[in-house]
Design a protein around this motif. Structure first.
Motif, PDB file in Angstrom:
ATOM      1  N   ALA A  85      25.429  -0.866  32.066  1.00 41.71           N
ATOM      2  CA  ALA A  85      23.965  -0.850  32.090  1.00 41.71           C
ATOM      3  C   ALA A  85      23.403  -1.610  33.288  1.00 41.71           C
ATOM      4  CB  ALA A  85      23.415  -1.437  30.789  1.00 41.71           C
ATOM      5  N   GLN A  86      24.070  -2.679  33.668  1.00 39.74           N
ATOM      6  CA  GLN A  86      23.587  -3.527  34.759  1.00 39.74           C
ATOM      7  C   GLN A  86      24.105  -3.096  36.130  1.00 39.74           C
ATOM      8  OE1 GLN A  86      21.449  -6.560  34.635  1.00 39.74           O
ATOM      9  NE2 GLN A  86      20.901  -5.243  32.914  1.00 39.74           N
ATOM     10  N   GLY A  87      25.199  -2.349  36.138  1.00 39.17           N
ATOM     11  CA  GLY A  87      25.782  -1.935  37.412  1.00 39.17           C
ATOM     12  C   GLY A  87      26.398  -3.078  38.182  1.00 39.17           C
ATOM     13  N   ARG A  88      26.813  -4.105  37.479  1.00 35.32           N
ATOM     14  CA  ARG A  88      27.462  -5.265  38.111  1.00 35.32           C
ATOM     15  C   ARG A  88      28.295  -6.008  37.076  1.00 35.32           C
ATOM     16  NH1 ARG A  88      22.462  -9.525  38.730  1.00 35.32           N
ATOM     17  NH2 ARG A  88      21.355  -8.812  36.904  1.00 35.32           N
ATOM     18  N   GLU A  89      29.239  -6.787  37.581  1.00 37.07           N
ATOM     19  CA  GLU A  89      30.164  -7.514  36.716  1.00 37.07           C
ATOM     20  C   GLU A  89      29.454  -8.655  35.986  1.00 37.07           C
ATOM     21  OE1 GLU A  89      33.321  -6.578  36.050  1.00 37.07           O
ATOM     22  OE2 GLU A  89      32.835  -4.859  37.309  1.00 37.07           O
ATOM     23  N   ILE A  90      30.030  -9.055  34.860  1.00 37.28           N
ATOM     24  CA  ILE A  90      29.457 -10.143  34.074  1.00 37.28           C
ATOM     25  C   ILE A  90      29.383 -11.430  34.883  1.00 37.28           C
ATOM     26  CG2 ILE A  90      29.852 -11.636  32.061  1.00 37.28           C
ATOM     27  CD1 ILE A  90      30.829  -9.073  30.611  1.00 37.28           C
ATOM     28  N   SER A  91      30.415 -11.711  35.670  1.00 38.99           N
ATOM     29  CA  SER A  91      30.390 -12.927  36.486  1.00 38.99           C
ATOM     30  C   SER A  91      29.196 -12.915  37.445  1.00 38.99           C
ATOM     31  CB  SER A  91      31.697 -13.108  37.252  1.00 38.99           C
ATOM     32  OG  SER A  91      31.950 -11.988  38.067  1.00 38.99           O
ATOM     33  N   ASP A  92      28.856 -11.746  37.993  1.00 34.57           N
ATOM     34  CA  ASP A  92      27.700 -11.641  38.883  1.00 34.57           C
ATOM     35  C   ASP A  92      26.397 -11.861  38.120  1.00 34.57           C
ATOM     36  OD1 ASP A  92      29.324 -11.122  41.087  1.00 34.57           O
ATOM     37  OD2 ASP A  92      29.258  -8.944  40.748  1.00 34.57           O
ATOM     38  N   ILE A  93      26.316 -11.340  36.908  1.00 33.20           N
ATOM     39  CA  ILE A  93      25.124 -11.554  36.084  1.00 33.20           C
ATOM     40  C   ILE A  93      24.947 -13.040  35.813  1.00 33.20           C
ATOM     41  CG2 ILE A  93      24.033 -11.097  33.848  1.00 33.20           C
ATOM     42  CD1 ILE A  93      25.638  -8.397  33.855  1.00 33.20           C
ATOM     43  N   PHE A  94      26.028 -13.711  35.446  1.00 32.23           N
ATOM     44  CA  PHE A  94      25.980 -15.152  35.188  1.00 32.23           C
ATOM     45  C   PHE A  94      25.492 -15.907  36.416  1.00 32.23           C
ATOM     46  CE2 PHE A  94      28.116 -14.977  31.170  1.00 32.23           C
ATOM     47  CZ  PHE A  94      27.979 -16.242  30.613  1.00 32.23           C
ATOM     48  N   PHE A  95      26.097 -15.621  37.547  1.00 32.69           N
ATOM     49  CA  PHE A  95      25.766 -16.372  38.762  1.00 32.69           C
ATOM     50  C   PHE A  95      24.374 -16.044  39.279  1.00 32.69           C
ATOM     51  CE2 PHE A  95      30.566 -16.519  39.321  1.00 32.69           C
ATOM     52  CZ  PHE A  95      30.661 -17.831  38.876  1.00 32.69           C
ATOM     53  N   ASP A  96      23.967 -14.785  39.178  1.00 31.39           N
ATOM     54  CA  ASP A  96      22.663 -14.378  39.709  1.00 31.39           C
ATOM     55  C   ASP A  96      21.500 -14.700  38.771  1.00 31.39           C
ATOM     56  OD1 ASP A  96      24.057 -13.345  41.864  1.00 31.39           O
ATOM     57  OD2 ASP A  96      23.896 -11.254  41.192  1.00 31.39           O
ATOM     58  N   GLU A  97      21.711 -14.524  37.474  1.00 33.66           N
ATOM     59  CA  GLU A  97      20.607 -14.625  36.514  1.00 33.66           C
ATOM     60  C   GLU A  97      20.740 -15.777  35.521  1.00 33.66           C
ATOM     61  OE1 GLU A  97      18.211 -12.583  37.137  1.00 33.66           O
ATOM     62  OE2 GLU A  97      19.292 -11.129  38.368  1.00 33.66           O
ATOM     63  N   GLY A  98      21.959 -16.261  35.320  1.00 36.85           N
ATOM     64  CA  GLY A  98      22.177 -17.355  34.377  1.00 36.85           C
ATOM     65  C   GLY A  98      22.670 -16.892  33.022  1.00 36.85           C
ATOM     66  N   GLU A  99      23.235 -17.835  32.293  1.00 33.20           N
ATOM     67  CA  GLU A  99      23.808 -17.514  30.984  1.00 33.20           C
ATOM     68  C   GLU A  99      22.769 -17.010  29.982  1.00 33.20           C
ATOM     69  OE1 GLU A  99      26.644 -19.271  27.415  1.00 33.20           O
ATOM     70  OE2 GLU A  99      26.156 -20.584  29.095  1.00 33.20           O
ATOM     71  N   PRO A 100      21.573 -17.615  29.866  1.00 34.84           N
ATOM     72  CA  PRO A 100      20.615 -17.091  28.874  1.00 34.84           C
ATOM     73  C   PRO A 100      20.272 -15.613  29.094  1.00 34.84           C
ATOM     74  CG  PRO A 100      19.921 -19.252  29.629  1.00 34.84           C
ATOM     75  CD  PRO A 100      21.075 -18.832  30.507  1.00 34.84           C
TER      76      PRO A 100
END
Length: 160
Positions: A30-45
């Protein structure tokens, strides 16, 4: 993390003649990116909100084997949704986690002091897993096939 949710889930789906779905894969797609990238770019919440929505959607749409991300049980409403489902918690100790994943940087929650952080995460999550799991299956020193069989045995399920 690295416990074998996807591998064992796929084996279980095959043995039971059903389908497999992984909510982490749903978030990535859905995001078109890896979970690690989501964490680093947007944060855990931000990631946890995506994860919560993915689990709710998957539980509503999917009736086969479902693998949840390791932190999915942190959300109380997710735990409530899991009530009545045959949830199995796959477990391993830190030494096994090191062997399997190396506790590397691809695991965003383990980026700093991975062994200590892993232990703290498991200490915090273990009671939540126990709250929702019908069974806990240790994966240490077992092949994926052996773990899949242990899950079938724990849930008293027969292969298709």
């Amino acid at each position: 993390m690295g416990v074998g949710k996807t591998t064992v889930g796929e084996l279980l789906a095959d043995r039971l003649g059903t389908t497999f779905r992984d909510t982490d894969a749903d978030v990535v797609a859905a995001q078109g990116r890896e979970i690690s990238d989501i964490f680093f770019d947007e944060g855990e919440p931000y990631f946890r909100a995506l994860e919560k929505a993915a689990v709710a959607t998957a539980l509503a749409e999917h009736d086969g084997i479902l693998a949840l991300g390791g932190g999915a049980v942190l959300d109380e409403s997710t735990r409530e949704l899991l009530v009545g489902h045959p949830v199995v918690c796959l477990s391993m100790d830190v030494e096994e986690a090191v062997k399997r994943t190396g506790l590397n940087q691809a695991r965003p929650l383990l980026a700093v002091n991975p062994r200590k952080t892993w232990r703290e995460l498991m200490d915090a999550r273990r009671p939540l897993y126990a709250e929702v799991a019908r069974a806990v299956v240790a994966t240490d020193g077992r092949t994926p096939d052996e773990v899949a069989q242990a899950v079938l045995d724990a849930l008293e399920l027969k292969e298709a």
